[in-house]
Design a protein around this motif. Structure first.
Motif, PDB file in Angstrom:
ATOM      1  N   ILE A 161       0.855  -1.189   0.000  1.00  0.00           N
ATOM      2  CA  ILE A 161       0.000   0.000   0.000  1.00  0.00           C
ATOM      3  C   ILE A 161       0.892   1.241   0.000  1.00  0.00           C
ATOM      4  CG2 ILE A 161      -1.799   1.282   1.237  1.00  0.00           C
ATOM      5  CD1 ILE A 161      -2.640  -1.390   2.519  1.00  0.00           C
ATOM      6  N   ALA A 162       0.702   2.083  -1.002  1.00  0.00           N
ATOM      7  CA  ALA A 162       1.544   3.281  -1.126  1.00  0.00           C
ATOM      8  C   ALA A 162       1.410   4.168   0.100  1.00  0.00           C
ATOM      9  CB  ALA A 162       1.151   4.054  -2.385  1.00  0.00           C
ATOM     10  N   LYS A 163       2.544   4.709   0.532  1.00  0.00           N
ATOM     11  CA  LYS A 163       2.561   5.566   1.711  1.00  0.00           C
ATOM     12  C   LYS A 163       1.741   6.829   1.472  1.00  0.00           C
ATOM     13  CE  LYS A 163       5.777   7.594   5.067  1.00  0.00           C
ATOM     14  NZ  LYS A 163       4.885   8.715   5.342  1.00  0.00           N
ATOM     15  N   GLY A 164       0.849   7.113   2.421  1.00  0.00           N
ATOM     16  CA  GLY A 164       0.009   8.298   2.328  1.00  0.00           C
ATOM     17  C   GLY A 164       0.605   9.467   3.082  1.00  0.00           C
ATOM     18  N   LYS A 165      -0.124  10.570   3.125  1.00  0.00           N
ATOM     19  CA  LYS A 165       0.318  11.760   3.848  1.00  0.00           C
ATOM     20  C   LYS A 165      -0.479  11.898   5.137  1.00  0.00           C
ATOM     21  CE  LYS A 165       1.879  14.540  -0.095  1.00  0.00           C
ATOM     22  NZ  LYS A 165       1.728  15.837  -0.814  1.00  0.00           N
ATOM     23  N   ALA A 166       0.258  12.127   6.237  1.00  0.00           N
ATOM     24  CA  ALA A 166      -0.370  12.273   7.544  1.00  0.00           C
ATOM     25  C   ALA A 166      -1.395  13.398   7.543  1.00  0.00           C
ATOM     26  CB  ALA A 166       0.695  12.542   8.607  1.00  0.00           C
ATOM     27  N   TYR A 167      -2.573  13.102   8.091  1.00  0.00           N
ATOM     28  CA  TYR A 167      -3.673  14.051   8.250  1.00  0.00           C
ATOM     29  C   TYR A 167      -4.233  14.583   6.927  1.00  0.00           C
ATOM     30  CZ  TYR A 167      -1.616  14.098  12.953  1.00  0.00           C
ATOM     31  OH  TYR A 167      -1.095  13.737  14.174  1.00  0.00           O
ATOM     32  N   GLU A 168      -3.746  14.072   5.791  1.00  0.00           N
ATOM     33  CA  GLU A 168      -4.219  14.534   4.487  1.00  0.00           C
ATOM     34  C   GLU A 168      -4.875  13.411   3.680  1.00  0.00           C
ATOM     35  OE1 GLU A 168      -1.488  16.861   2.193  1.00  0.00           O
ATOM     36  OE2 GLU A 168      -0.608  17.796   3.982  1.00  0.00           O
ATOM     37  N   THR A 169      -4.105  12.364   3.388  1.00  0.00           N
ATOM     38  CA  THR A 169      -4.656  11.278   2.567  1.00  0.00           C
ATOM     39  C   THR A 169      -4.889   9.994   3.351  1.00  0.00           C
ATOM     40  OG1 THR A 169      -2.446  10.525   1.872  1.00  0.00           O
ATOM     41  CG2 THR A 169      -3.539  12.203   0.504  1.00  0.00           C
ATOM     42  N   GLU A 170      -4.140   9.778   4.420  1.00  0.00           N
ATOM     43  CA  GLU A 170      -4.368   8.576   5.226  1.00  0.00           C
ATOM     44  C   GLU A 170      -5.748   8.670   5.861  1.00  0.00           C
ATOM     45  OE1 GLU A 170       0.131   7.255   6.560  1.00  0.00           O
ATOM     46  OE2 GLU A 170      -0.919   8.754   7.773  1.00  0.00           O
ATOM     47  N   SER A 171      -6.515   7.587   5.753  1.00  0.00           N
ATOM     48  CA  SER A 171      -7.910   7.639   6.194  1.00  0.00           C
ATOM     49  C   SER A 171      -8.370   6.292   6.750  1.00  0.00           C
ATOM     50  CB  SER A 171      -8.801   8.030   5.015  1.00  0.00           C
ATOM     51  OG  SER A 171     -10.170   7.890   5.344  1.00  0.00           O
ATOM     52  N   TRP A 172      -9.230   6.366   7.760  1.00  0.00           N
ATOM     53  CA  TRP A 172      -9.831   5.148   8.296  1.00  0.00           C
ATOM     54  C   TRP A 172     -10.595   4.388   7.212  1.00  0.00           C
ATOM     55  CZ3 TRP A 172      -8.860   3.024  12.901  1.00  0.00           C
ATOM     56  CH2 TRP A 172      -8.352   3.828  13.935  1.00  0.00           C
ATOM     57  N   TRP A 346      10.584  10.516  19.618  1.00  0.00           N
ATOM     58  CA  TRP A 346       9.333  10.026  20.169  1.00  0.00           C
ATOM     59  C   TRP A 346       8.403  11.139  20.651  1.00  0.00           C
ATOM     60  CZ3 TRP A 346       8.280   5.472  18.625  1.00  0.00           C
ATOM     61  CH2 TRP A 346       9.255   4.484  18.510  1.00  0.00           C
ATOM     62  N   TYR A 347       8.951  12.146  21.302  1.00  0.00           N
ATOM     63  CA  TYR A 347       8.094  13.193  21.884  1.00  0.00           C
ATOM     64  C   TYR A 347       7.974  14.455  21.027  1.00  0.00           C
ATOM     65  CZ  TYR A 347       6.923  11.037  26.361  1.00  0.00           C
ATOM     66  OH  TYR A 347       6.392  10.219  27.328  1.00  0.00           O
ATOM     67  N   ASP A 348       9.076  14.846  20.405  1.00  0.00           N
ATOM     68  CA  ASP A 348       9.066  16.121  19.680  1.00  0.00           C
ATOM     69  C   ASP A 348       8.771  15.996  18.197  1.00  0.00           C
ATOM     70  OD1 ASP A 348       9.619  17.478  22.007  1.00  0.00           O
ATOM     71  OD2 ASP A 348      11.786  17.538  21.689  1.00  0.00           O
ATOM     72  N   GLY A 349       8.690  14.774  17.694  1.00  0.00           N
ATOM     73  CA  GLY A 349       8.375  14.574  16.278  1.00  0.00           C
ATOM     74  C   GLY A 349       9.513  14.940  15.349  1.00  0.00           C
ATOM     75  N   ARG A 371       8.531  10.291  12.754  1.00  0.00           N
ATOM     76  CA  ARG A 371       7.360   9.615  13.291  1.00  0.00           C
ATOM     77  C   ARG A 371       6.091  10.181  12.662  1.00  0.00           C
ATOM     78  NH1 ARG A 371       5.409   8.633  19.593  1.00  0.00           N
ATOM     79  NH2 ARG A 371       4.231   6.745  19.111  1.00  0.00           N
ATOM     80  N   ASN A 372       5.339   9.301  12.020  1.00  0.00           N
ATOM     81  CA  ASN A 372       4.118   9.738  11.359  1.00  0.00           C
ATOM     82  C   ASN A 372       3.138  10.310  12.383  1.00  0.00           C
ATOM     83  OD1 ASN A 372       2.891   9.974   8.812  1.00  0.00           O
ATOM     84  ND2 ASN A 372       1.509   8.263   9.244  1.00  0.00           N
ATOM     85  N   GLY A 373       2.597  11.469  12.106  1.00  0.00           N
ATOM     86  CA  GLY A 373       1.656  12.093  13.035  1.00  0.00           C
ATOM     87  C   GLY A 373       2.268  13.206  13.855  1.00  0.00           C
ATOM     88  N   GLY A 374       3.622  13.283  13.838  1.00  0.00           N
ATOM     89  CA  GLY A 374       4.279  14.400  14.499  1.00  0.00           C
ATOM     90  C   GLY A 374       4.525  14.228  15.986  1.00  0.00           C
ATOM     91  N   SER A 375       4.560  15.352  16.680  1.00  0.00           N
ATOM     92  CA  SER A 375       4.918  15.395  18.092  1.00  0.00           C
ATOM     93  C   SER A 375       3.777  14.925  18.992  1.00  0.00           C
ATOM     94  CB  SER A 375       5.276  16.831  18.482  1.00  0.00           C
ATOM     95  OG  SER A 375       4.120  17.658  18.423  1.00  0.00           O
ATOM     96  N   TYR A 376       4.097  14.781  20.256  1.00  0.00           N
ATOM     97  CA  TYR A 376       3.092  14.422  21.263  1.00  0.00           C
ATOM     98  C   TYR A 376       1.928  15.404  21.230  1.00  0.00           C
ATOM     99  CZ  TYR A 376       1.131  13.702  25.979  1.00  0.00           C
ATOM    100  OH  TYR A 376       0.296  13.475  27.037  1.00  0.00           O
ATOM    101  N   GLN A 377       2.243  16.696  21.212  1.00  0.00           N
ATOM    102  CA  GLN A 377       1.213  17.726  21.198  1.00  0.00           C
ATOM    103  C   GLN A 377       0.330  17.616  19.955  1.00  0.00           C
ATOM    104  OE1 GLN A 377       0.355  20.280  23.349  1.00  0.00           O
ATOM    105  NE2 GLN A 377       1.763  19.541  24.905  1.00  0.00           N
ATOM    106  N   GLU A 378       0.959  17.392  18.808  1.00  0.00           N
ATOM    107  CA  GLU A 378       0.194  17.326  17.565  1.00  0.00           C
ATOM    108  C   GLU A 378      -0.697  16.094  17.527  1.00  0.00           C
ATOM    109  OE1 GLU A 378       0.892  17.837  12.734  1.00  0.00           O
ATOM    110  OE2 GLU A 378       2.614  17.445  14.054  1.00  0.00           O
ATOM    111  N   ARG A 379      -0.169  14.973  17.942  1.00  0.00           N
ATOM    112  CA  ARG A 379      -0.928  13.732  17.914  1.00  0.00           C
ATOM    113  C   ARG A 379      -2.147  13.811  18.837  1.00  0.00           C
ATOM    114  NH1 ARG A 379       1.943   9.388  15.958  1.00  0.00           N
ATOM    115  NH2 ARG A 379       1.323   7.899  17.558  1.00  0.00           N
ATOM    116  N   PHE A 380      -1.930  14.355  20.045  1.00  0.00           N
ATOM    117  CA  PHE A 380      -3.042  14.430  20.992  1.00  0.00           C
ATOM    118  C   PHE A 380      -3.937  15.642  20.781  1.00  0.00           C
ATOM    119  CE2 PHE A 380      -0.947  10.987  23.145  1.00  0.00           C
ATOM    120  CZ  PHE A 380      -2.021  10.285  23.687  1.00  0.00           C
TER     121      PHE A 380
END
Length: 406
Positions: A161-172, A346-349, A371-380
């Motif tokens: 599966i081709a790698k998608g873009k975080a928060y843009e193309t990756e989808s449930w 892990w924490y700062d992305g 890390r896909n999804g970025g920092s702790y702050q961004e992920r949460f």
């Protein structure tokens, strides 16, 4: 021999003094052998771990509180355990690091700008009240000690599966995409898998929910009609009940995409499978680890339980679980036990400046990775829903097993 017995009887303290054995029940996520050995060494007590699948251990704990002293799982188990009388309130004043615990648990979000997310944000069920209820109203007692937490999504093998873009193309929606038919896995946990499936169904445009965290009977029926139809057509290739099994599914190519927890992603990567952990544009399914005290725990067992809870927040364990992609509620205490570049990744992305090893000692992050999804702050800040036990939980449970057996 008679003299030895007489001597022992005249010194009862010799007989009475024995090491306490603490029984800890939970899942493979936190009940790892390295953690058990380290805690025993530092606390001087015997610790027995009883790991299992999330549904199985929750059922056992809620019906048999004598089977554990400490229970470790996720916040969606709290209402069930509390209503069953299986756990007792924890005294805040006995938690050494309580003041260091961040706002995610106490207020439900990491910052004012962060999405709160649907469902049982942990602050909603944290404090125990005099009338026996749980709420966000501060008190001196809590239903669980906050510790490990993360945001979950799905993992996919980039060989297929081709790698998608975080928060843009990756989808449930990818979980129900016909392109992946026969290579899709779901977590077999009724309070978790149902939300992965619901997020996928809504993202795919197959249905909409008024409140996904508290589905109506009609919505549950509609969701499971979709899932059962897909299952009968061969869309799903498996339903895993433990992290090791999810790794096995990926390594043996049984799936190309599946519900995953961070240690599963780390484990699969350590075995050479290029698994990407998605940052879905719809938001994550978040969970918060809960450490609970058995309603039957008292005396020396209870003392040992508090020592174990405090040990978990003392630094080492937080650093250990960071290397499998998990976070601890008082992260600053673990920072000095992580190399600067480990904390950065892990924490700062930040980009990994070298290969990083997971908790199994194998390389799980290669140099140059981000890390896909970025920092702790961004992920949460991007939470769609929290693991939650719905009002219609019993009905959804029946439908879940109907789905598995269809």
């Amino acid at each position: 021999m008679a003299i030895g017995v007489a001597g022992a009887l005249s010194c009862p303290n010799i007989i009475a003094k024995k090491t306490v054995t603490l029984k800890v029940m939970g899942t493979h996520v936190t009940l790892q052998e390295e953690i058990r050995k380290r805690a025993m060494k530092e606390l001087g007590i015997n610790i027995e771990f009883y790991p299992g699948g999330s549904a199985a251990v929750l059922q056992k704990a809620s019906t048999n509180p004598e089977s554990f002293d400490i229970y470790e799982q996720w916040s969606d188990s709290i209402n069930i355990l509390w209503q069953a009388g299986a756990i007792q309130p924890i005294e805040i004043e006995r938690l050494k690091y309580w003041n260091e615990i961040n706002d995610l648990t106490k207020k439900g979000r990491v910052s004012e700008k962060a999405k709160l997310g649907l469902g049982d944000a942990p602050n909603k069920i944290l404090y125990t009240q005099k009338d026996g209820t749980l709420s966000s109203k501060e008190s001196k007692m809590i239903s669980f000690m906050p510790y490990v937490h993360n945001v979950d999504s799905f993992g996919y093998n980039t060989n297929f599966i081709a790698k998608g873009k975080a928060y843009e193309t990756e989808s449930w929606a990818w979980l129900l995409d016909e392109k992946h038919k026969g290579k899709v896995g779901l977590v077999n946990a009724p309070t978790i898998g149902i939300f992965d499936a619901a997020l996928a169904a809504q993202a795919r445009g197959l249905m909409k929910f008024k409140d996904m965290s508290n589905m109506t009977i009609k919505e549950i029926d509609q969701l499971f009609r979709i899932l059962i139809e897909r299952k009968k057509s061969g869309h799903f290739s498996g339903f895993w009940t433990s992290v090791p099994q999810s790794v096995d599914f990926m390594v043996k190519n049984r799936v190309h995409i599946e519900s995953m927890f961070s240690p599963g992603v780390s484990g699969a990567r350590g075995m050479g499978v290029p698994v990407e952990y998605a940052a879905p544009k719809e938001g994550y399914r978040a969970w918060h680890g809960v450490m609970c005290l058995s309603s039957k725990s008292k005396g020396h067992q209870k003392e040992a339980a508090y020592k174990y809870m405090n040990w978990w927040l003392s630094g080492w364990a937080g650093a250990f679980i960071a290397r499998q992609g998990y976070y601890i509620s008082n992260a600053e205490r673990s920072r000095e036990l992580l190399a600067a570049d480990e904390w950065g990744y892990w924490y700062d992305g930040k980009v990994a400046t070298r290969d990083l090893k997971g908790t199994d000692g194998k390389i799980s992050v290669t140099k140059g990775s981000l890390r896909n999804g970025g920092s702790y702050q961004e992920r949460f800040s991007n939470i769609a829903i929290w693991n939650t036990v719905m009002d219609n939980y019993d009905y959804s449970l029946d439908k879940w097993y109907e789905f598995l057996n269809s």
